[in-house]
Design a protein around this motif. Structure first.
Motif, short mmCIF file in Angstrom:
data_model
loop_
_atom_site.label_atom_id
_atom_site.label_comp_id
_atom_site.label_asym_id
_atom_site.label_seq_id
_atom_site.Cartn_x
_atom_site.Cartn_y
_atom_site.Cartn_z
N ARG A 63 5.80 2.74 -2.09
CA ARG A 63 5.80 1.56 -1.24
C ARG A 63 4.72 0.60 -1.77
N LYS A 64 4.93 -0.67 -1.55
CA LYS A 64 3.96 -1.68 -1.98
C LYS A 64 2.71 -1.59 -1.12
N GLN A 65 1.57 -1.63 -1.78
CA GLN A 65 0.29 -1.65 -1.07
C GLN A 65 -0.59 -2.68 -1.76
N GLY A 66 -0.49 -3.91 -1.28
CA GLY A 66 -1.16 -5.00 -1.98
C GLY A 66 -0.46 -5.24 -3.31
N ARG A 67 -1.23 -5.21 -4.38
CA ARG A 67 -0.66 -5.40 -5.71
C ARG A 67 -0.36 -4.07 -6.40
N SER A 68 -0.62 -2.99 -5.73
CA SER A 68 -0.40 -1.67 -6.34
C SER A 68 0.69 -0.91 -5.59
N LEU A 69 1.01 0.27 -6.09
CA LEU A 69 2.01 1.14 -5.48
C LEU A 69 1.33 2.33 -4.84
N ALA A 70 1.84 2.74 -3.68
CA ALA A 70 1.34 3.94 -3.01
C ALA A 70 2.51 4.87 -2.77
N LEU A 71 2.24 6.16 -2.79
CA LEU A 71 3.28 7.14 -2.57
C LEU A 71 3.72 7.17 -1.11
N THR A 72 5.01 7.29 -0.90
CA THR A 72 5.51 7.59 0.44
C THR A 72 5.31 9.08 0.70
N GLU A 73 5.64 9.50 1.90
CA GLU A 73 5.53 10.94 2.21
C GLU A 73 6.47 11.75 1.32
#
Length: 282
Positions: A49-59
């Motif tokens: 998922r988008k987190q600002g300008r970076s990517l974060a893992l979903t569950e």
């Protein structure tokens, strides 16, 4: 599931984004994006998922990452064994700091002498943290202390420990829980099994301590106790090996609290490195 897809997925996680993963893998960013989208379509879930300008893992992405780490590690081990004809592999091991300081040096030394083709990556933490890391497949096994909830993990007793209260030299003797009323406790953060034993004992006896000071290492706990900051609880086996072990005074706990066991816990079927380590346990 394609191992190359898993390697690309893991690289995106480690590098923190598509562009850096593409540079690491010597591919164009559009190829990495396409492979991730294809993997998500195959699984029917979003992995990032988008987190600002970076990517974060979903569950779902976090769950896949644990499995990807294990599958890629197994693939690497299989290739090494077929190529070299010998057993290789890496064991990602978690441990309480007390166990790492007092129990593991001789054990790991013997392990490396007997199995030069295997290696161990060691991380230390408190019991609850190590169990969370196991659940996320970030480590393969861990040495943790009672009490704990085994859940879906396999476990076996590894070491018998003796717990003791410690205070600065020259302080009054501690004979009962009542002697800790209003005293400052110097302990690990929440999630430490030894801390849980101590606080539950005091609650059962209706004793309220004063402040609770939390530290992340036994070295800091022993040093603060030696400086008359408060009362701590520690494994006597570790205290015997500690630099400041003689700078503190020991106070025995009741029998039901004094004796404690350290367990080895793991997920799934143990691989060759874990089996080799288990064979060296008492």
């Amino acid at each position: 599931m394609d191992l190359d897809d898993l390697d690309i997925f893991r690289c995106v996680v480690r590098e923190g984004g598509i562009a850096r993963a593409a540079a690491r893998l010597h591919r164009v960013p559009s190829n990495i994006t396409t492979r991730i989208k294809q993997l998500e379509a195959r699984l029917g879930v979003a992995l990032f998922r988008k987190q600002g300008r970076s990517l974060a893992l979903t569950e779902s992405g976090q769950t896949l990452l644990g499995h990807a780490e294990r599958l890629l590690l197994l693939a690497e081990q299989a290739e090494q064994e077929v190529r070299n004809g010998t057993t290789h592999g890496t064991l990602r091991l978690g441990s309480l700091e007390s166990t790492a300081g007092a129990r593991l040096p001789s054990l790991l030394s013997t392990f490396h002498l007997q199995h030069p083709g295997m290696s161990i990556e060691l991380q230390t933490g408190i019991t609850d943290t190590l169990l969370r890391m196991l659940a996320r497949f970030e480590i393969d096994a861990a040495f943790i202390a009672e009490p704990f909830e085994p859940g879906r993990f396999s476990s076996r007793p590894a070491f018998n420990e003796t717990l003791t209260l410690i205070s600065a030299q020259g302080t009054p003797r501690i004979h009962s829980a009542a002697d800790l009323s209003g005293q400052t406790l110097v302990v690990f953060p929440h999630g430490c099994s030894y801390r849980r034993r101590l606080t539950e004992w005091l609650a059962e006896e209706g004793v309220t301590p004063g402040r609770i000071l939390e530290f992340g290492s036994y070295h800091a706990i022993i040093a603060c106790v030696a400086a008359a900051t408060g009362i701590g609880i520690i494994s006597t086996e570790l205290l015997d090996h500690a630099v400041l072990g003689n700078a503190v005074q020991r106070h025995p706990l009741p029998d039901r609290l004094r004796l404690n066991r350290t367990h080895l816990v793991w997920t799934d079927q143990p691989g060759a490195p874990l089996q080799a380590l288990m064979a060296l346990l008492p």
